[in-house]
Design a protein around this motif. Structure first.
Motif, PDB file in Angstrom:
ATOM      1  N   VAL A   1       2.635-105.325  64.119  1.00  0.00           N
ATOM      2  CA  VAL A   1       0.857-104.862  63.331  1.00  0.00           C
ATOM      3  C   VAL A   1       1.572-103.812  62.429  1.00  0.00           C
ATOM      4  CG1 VAL A   1      -0.508-105.380  65.998  1.00  0.00           C
ATOM      5  CG2 VAL A   1       0.820-102.821  65.139  1.00  0.00           C
TER       6      VAL A   1
ATOM      7  N   LYS B   1      -1.629-104.454  60.036  1.00  0.00           N
ATOM      8  CA  LYS B   1      -3.557-104.744  60.686  1.00  0.00           C
ATOM      9  C   LYS B   1      -4.030-104.029  60.068  1.00  0.00           C
ATOM     10  CE  LYS B   1      -4.955-107.064  64.371  1.00  0.00           C
ATOM     11  NZ  LYS B   1      -5.203-107.260  66.061  1.00  0.00           N
TER      12      LYS B   1
ATOM     13  N   ASN C   1       0.155-108.604  54.775  1.00  0.00           N
ATOM     14  CA  ASN C   1      -0.801-107.927  54.798  1.00  0.00           C
ATOM     15  C   ASN C   1      -0.773-107.682  53.371  1.00  0.00           C
ATOM     16  OD1 ASN C   1      -1.960-106.766  57.359  1.00  0.00           O
ATOM     17  ND2 ASN C   1      -0.013-106.390  57.857  1.00  0.00           N
TER      18      ASN C   1
END
Lengths: 254, 254
Positions: free
Chosen positions: B109, B126, B215
């Protein structure tokens, strides 16, 4: 020779000024006839260096990667690779280098390797011990191949026959590092890599490296052990330890 | 998540302080059971990060390259590679990286890639768009494999069967770059490399990379297209363009 060294530094400064601002920016990548990439940074940096040489030493020859040969039979000839490792340059990897060599009657007498992003410069020549950013450097001893860190840019540069020979050396070595072009030779000159073996190189790839490595205490020759000149066939072996260089030569020539 | 990000930055700062002063200095290189190298820099940096995690988040797990697993079934687990590319580190090449990831129930994450010498840091997670030294980054579109710059650290990491598949992709691509370990993935996240394909990786090699790349707009999965987790088999494919990622997946799985 010191005047030539000072001039080589000014060439590298000029190339750095052109190349560094373009790093990690969008620019066109063109393919040359051999399908290798070339950019505006390669072209502009070489153009600038050629202009400076023609102005300062109009009687000298020039042999450059991007714009070819000019008066190359002159006693002194400047051998230029504005960006060695153009693929690294376009991929955002600060491990390419500007290579500048002065050859006298075909033999490298001065060599300079410049990394424009990390601001790193290696320079050495006949009667001038090699330095890294102004500090003296020495290649390191490596008594046995089994202790050696060896490097080559890509095993695809070898012919099948050459690859067999390289593999023999590689299997006997401790570590193998791929990639890095001139930057691996620079680390060899600084004493952090022991051996680099390649094939298919051009004078603009190897002349500067040979001068830096030889004047740092190492050996860099063709695969027959002959000194590198403008006429060498492009198969090179560099080693920080001269005794190890001889041992590996025997493995490549048998 | 922002508190975790801040803490990851403090871990990377601490590792950088230990690693950078040792770069290009003489130090012992030990061989691990798999014959890969390890140095005092790897060990000290991981030790320091583990201490910091145990103090700040005693309930979290840790999974590190050098000192193994601790409480790894906790909801949150820190996955650490103090020096990814130790061979580059010992060879004086500033293209290794410190990798830090936070995984939640096995899924990355948060990811951080730090290059201690060039002072470069990529981070993403995240709900946190990826950045390079604080600036937003995006992977670049690449509509066709024939336009792609692809990379792999060494084709020797592949099994024979995997190598055949990789070669098929490589032959269709524009440029191939060897070497670079995590540094190639970082450039992919920044939009300068299109594809990285590797095999034989461990969670400490890939968790941080996956979080940064996903991301930044790219895709990074195993060779079956499944998201990377602590249990993945170590075969990874990263691509900046998600459509291209799917096309290459099809070439690897057929």
């Amino acid at each position: 020779m010191l005047a030539f060294l000072e001039f080589a530094n000014s060439l590298a400064d000029a190339a750095r000024e052109i190349i560094a601002p373009l790093f990690r920016t969008p620019f066109a990548v063109d393919a040359k006839t051999d399908n290798s990439p070339v950019t505006i940074a390669d072209r502009k940096a070489e153009q600038k260096m050629r202009e400076m040489i023609m102005q300062k030493y109009p009687e000298h020859g020039i042999c450059g990667e991007e714009f070819g040969r000019y008066n190359e039979d002159a006693e002194y000839c400047w051998v230029l690779d504005p960006i060695d490792g153009t693929k690294s340059f376009i991929a955002g990897l600060p491990t390419f280098g500007t290579l500048i060599s002065l050859v006298k009657n075909g033999v490298p007498v001065l060599g300079l390797i410049d990394q424009p992003i990390n601001k790193e410069r290696w320079i050495g020549g006949k009667g001038i011990a090699s330095t890294f950013n102004g500090k003296l450097i020495k290649t390191r001893p490596c008594p046995k191949l089994e202790l050696a860190t060896i490097s080559t840019t890509s095993s695809y540069l070898f012919t099948e026959h050459e690859k067999e020979k390289f593999k023999k050396v590689q299997k006997a070595a401790r570590y193998i590092i791929y990639g890095y072009d001139c930057y691996a030779y620079a680390q060899l000159a600084s004493g952090f890599i022991d051996v680099v073996i390649e094939s298919g190189l051009k004078p603009h790839d190897f002349c500067a490296l040979a001068a830096v490595i030889e004047n740092a205490g190492g050996a860099m020759t063709d695969w027959e052990g002959k000194p590198l000149t403008l006429k060498s066939d492009g198969r090179v072996i560099a080693a920080g330890d001269r005794k190890l260089h001889k041992e590996i030569l025997a493995m490549l020539t048998d």
